[in-house]
Design a protein around this motif. Sequence first.
Motif, mmCIF file in Angstrom:
data_model
loop_
_atom_site.group_PDB
_atom_site.id
_atom_site.type_symbol
_atom_site.label_atom_id
_atom_site.label_comp_id
_atom_site.label_asym_id
_atom_site.label_seq_id
_atom_site.Cartn_x
_atom_site.Cartn_y
_atom_site.Cartn_z
ATOM 1 N N SER A 101 0.836 -1.203 0.000
ATOM 2 C CA SER A 101 0.000 0.000 0.000
ATOM 3 C C SER A 101 0.869 1.251 0.000
ATOM 4 C CB SER A 101 -0.969 -0.006 1.180
ATOM 5 O OG SER A 101 -0.292 0.330 2.363
ATOM 6 N N PHE A 102 2.050 1.158 0.624
ATOM 7 C CA PHE A 102 2.956 2.307 0.571
ATOM 8 C C PHE A 102 3.375 2.567 -0.866
ATOM 9 C CE2 PHE A 102 6.148 5.307 1.683
ATOM 10 C CZ PHE A 102 7.225 5.053 0.873
ATOM 11 N N PHE A 103 3.711 1.478 -1.591
ATOM 12 C CA PHE A 103 4.140 1.641 -2.973
ATOM 13 C C PHE A 103 3.022 2.213 -3.832
ATOM 14 C CE2 PHE A 103 8.370 0.614 -3.290
ATOM 15 C CZ PHE A 103 8.724 -0.610 -2.756
ATOM 16 N N ARG A 104 1.770 1.772 -3.570
ATOM 17 C CA ARG A 104 0.645 2.291 -4.352
ATOM 18 C C ARG A 104 0.505 3.778 -4.138
ATOM 19 N NH1 ARG A 104 -2.693 0.773 -7.245
ATOM 20 N NH2 ARG A 104 -1.625 -0.813 -8.443
ATOM 21 N N ARG A 105 0.619 4.199 -2.878
ATOM 22 C CA ARG A 105 0.460 5.618 -2.600
ATOM 23 C C ARG A 105 1.615 6.403 -3.210
ATOM 24 N NH1 ARG A 105 -0.361 5.767 3.574
ATOM 25 N NH2 ARG A 105 -0.278 3.503 3.430
ATOM 26 N N LEU A 106 2.812 5.785 -3.177
ATOM 27 C CA LEU A 106 3.968 6.445 -3.785
ATOM 28 C C LEU A 106 3.745 6.590 -5.279
ATOM 29 C CD1 LEU A 106 6.814 7.567 -3.412
ATOM 30 C CD2 LEU A 106 7.714 5.283 -3.737
ATOM 31 N N HIS A 107 3.145 5.566 -5.912
ATOM 32 C CA HIS A 107 2.843 5.609 -7.333
ATOM 33 C C HIS A 107 1.886 6.749 -7.646
ATOM 34 C CE1 HIS A 107 2.176 2.891 -11.125
ATOM 35 N NE2 HIS A 107 2.532 4.109 -11.441
ATOM 36 N N VAL A 108 0.876 6.936 -6.780
ATOM 37 C CA VAL A 108 -0.070 8.031 -7.005
ATOM 38 C C VAL A 108 0.658 9.372 -6.962
ATOM 39 C CG1 VAL A 108 -2.052 9.254 -6.043
ATOM 40 C CG2 VAL A 108 -2.068 6.779 -6.121
ATOM 41 N N VAL A 109 1.510 9.525 -5.932
ATOM 42 C CA VAL A 109 2.245 10.789 -5.801
ATOM 43 C C VAL A 109 3.169 10.990 -6.997
ATOM 44 C CG1 VAL A 109 3.892 12.044 -4.369
ATOM 45 C CG2 VAL A 109 2.153 10.652 -3.296
ATOM 46 N N PHE A 110 3.784 9.887 -7.437
ATOM 47 C CA PHE A 110 4.705 9.971 -8.577
ATOM 48 C C PHE A 110 3.955 10.371 -9.843
ATOM 49 C CE2 PHE A 110 8.425 9.231 -10.996
ATOM 50 C CZ PHE A 110 8.054 8.574 -12.152
ATOM 51 N N ALA A 111 2.778 9.744 -10.070
ATOM 52 C CA ALA A 111 2.004 10.061 -11.275
ATOM 53 C C ALA A 111 1.600 11.530 -11.271
ATOM 54 C CB ALA A 111 0.772 9.159 -11.364
ATOM 55 N N ASN A 112 1.214 12.033 -10.091
ATOM 56 C CA ASN A 112 0.858 13.444 -10.008
ATOM 57 C C ASN A 112 2.046 14.327 -10.351
ATOM 58 O OD1 ASN A 112 -1.742 12.910 -9.278
ATOM 59 N ND2 ASN A 112 -1.347 13.052 -7.081
ATOM 60 N N MET A 113 3.214 13.962 -9.827
ATOM 61 C CA MET A 113 4.405 14.771 -10.084
ATOM 62 C C MET A 113 4.792 14.689 -11.552
ATOM 63 S SD MET A 113 8.042 14.811 -10.308
ATOM 64 C CE MET A 113 7.888 13.116 -10.677
ATOM 65 N N PHE A 114 4.616 13.500 -12.141
ATOM 66 C CA PHE A 114 4.974 13.293 -13.543
ATOM 67 C C PHE A 114 4.147 14.177 -14.455
ATOM 68 C CE2 PHE A 114 7.454 10.585 -16.217
ATOM 69 C CZ PHE A 114 6.785 10.563 -17.433
ATOM 70 N N CYS A 115 2.876 14.382 -14.084
ATOM 71 C CA CYS A 115 1.995 15.187 -14.927
ATOM 72 C C CYS A 115 2.254 16.674 -14.792
ATOM 73 C CB CYS A 115 0.529 14.892 -14.589
ATOM 74 S SG CYS A 115 0.087 13.211 -14.987
ATOM 75 N N ASN A 116 3.101 17.050 -13.866
ATOM 76 C CA ASN A 116 3.438 18.449 -13.699
ATOM 77 C C ASN A 116 4.178 18.918 -14.949
ATOM 78 O OD1 ASN A 116 4.499 20.907 -12.965
ATOM 79 N ND2 ASN A 116 5.215 20.238 -10.953
ATOM 80 N N LEU B 53 -0.267 10.951 -19.386
ATOM 81 C CA LEU B 53 -1.513 10.222 -19.222
ATOM 82 C C LEU B 53 -1.263 8.726 -19.116
ATOM 83 C CD1 LEU B 53 -4.057 12.026 -21.540
ATOM 84 C CD2 LEU B 53 -4.004 11.955 -19.063
ATOM 85 N N ALA B 54 -0.277 8.241 -19.877
ATOM 86 C CA ALA B 54 0.042 6.818 -19.804
ATOM 87 C C ALA B 54 0.495 6.471 -18.394
ATOM 88 C CB ALA B 54 1.130 6.465 -20.804
ATOM 89 N N GLU B 55 1.296 7.348 -17.803
ATOM 90 C CA GLU B 55 1.759 7.122 -16.431
ATOM 91 C C GLU B 55 0.568 7.038 -15.499
ATOM 92 O OE1 GLU B 55 5.291 7.178 -15.616
ATOM 93 O OE2 GLU B 55 4.422 6.188 -13.879
ATOM 94 N N ARG B 56 -0.386 7.952 -15.679
ATOM 95 C CA ARG B 56 -1.529 8.003 -14.787
ATOM 96 C C ARG B 56 -2.454 6.807 -14.981
ATOM 97 N NH1 ARG B 56 -3.330 11.924 -11.558
ATOM 98 N NH2 ARG B 56 -2.303 13.794 -12.253
ATOM 99 N N TYR B 57 -2.724 6.457 -16.241
ATOM 100 C CA TYR B 57 -3.714 5.417 -16.489
ATOM 101 C C TYR B 57 -3.181 4.011 -16.266
ATOM 102 C CZ TYR B 57 -6.842 8.920 -18.455
ATOM 103 O OH TYR B 57 -7.651 10.007 -18.626
ATOM 104 N N THR B 58 -1.857 3.831 -16.276
ATOM 105 C CA THR B 58 -1.362 2.476 -16.042
ATOM 106 C C THR B 58 -1.127 2.202 -14.570
ATOM 107 O OG1 THR B 58 0.886 3.246 -16.397
ATOM 108 C CG2 THR B 58 -0.217 2.203 -18.260
#
Lengths: 141, 163
Positions: A101-116, B53-58
């Motif tokens: 669950s830590f990794f999942r939350r880290l993934h969410v934070v990472f995806a948000n940062m990536f979209c910046n 988007l790929a990062e987010r959706y995967t």
Amino acid sequence: MPAFDSMFVCVAVVGKNNDPLFLKGFTDEAELKFHYIVHTSLDVVEDKVANSGKGNPEMYLGHLYSIEDYKVYGYITNSKNKFIVVMKDRDGVPKDNEIKSFFRRLHVVFANMFCNPFYTPGQPITSESFGRTVATLASSL
Amino acid sequence: MAKESRSREVAESLFDLFHTEVVNTITESTPNQDKEKIYWRLEQLGFRVGHSLAERYTKDTARYQSSLEVVKFLCKEFWVGIYKKQVDNLRTNHKGVFVLQDNKFRLFCNISNSQQYADQIHLYTAYSCGLIRGALANLGYIGTVSAEVPAMPACVFKIHVQT
């Protein structure tokens, strides 16, 4: 959970070309030591990915290896970014679910940062808020 | 006491209008109205967005092992996330060429069906081609994407993945 008292000693994000994007240590150890530990774990990650074979492979790679009194866990995303976590080997063995669950939350934070839009993919992560959120996430466990 | 919905919503038409305006602005701001440069700029825009988007959706999907799985993801989750529908038809020659057919491409829905402007519609597919190319690149597959418009509002995307 209070019993664990910040088990995480280091959290690292490694890019698809095995370049370090982010590494944060939570103890007084020199960061170089964590760079070394994370770097060694990359071989194990590649091994696990190559051997995952057919069937629905998961992103969570589980326990990679142990060194000195540290345990290293890994997680790989579809975009081949890897999250490596180094934990101190204490009596209370951390449950797989909690690390997952830590990794999942880290993934969410990472995806948000990536979209910046100010972040260029492939560059080291310099976002302060990312660092702060990771620190909060790590200490909450 | 009614609980206020925490998610904020935006009208979908805003993106259609915004996209049309982006194409217009880039067309006007490119010196000499160089068609290739305009197409390239729009495609680069789409590339960065597709990458993210790929990062987010995967995030919540399983790991993909082959280019076919990645393209299937594009046709389903990715397309649904962006255009609220799945791709209607997917064909492949199993050698790295994929053909995606969308019979009612969302960005064309509000554009007239007549043939009068058929030669200018190409620019309106640039951003979407970039989206696909960006998503593929992030998932580890370099390729080229081109689009054809056989008849409005259908759109056919051809993907060449380097193996």
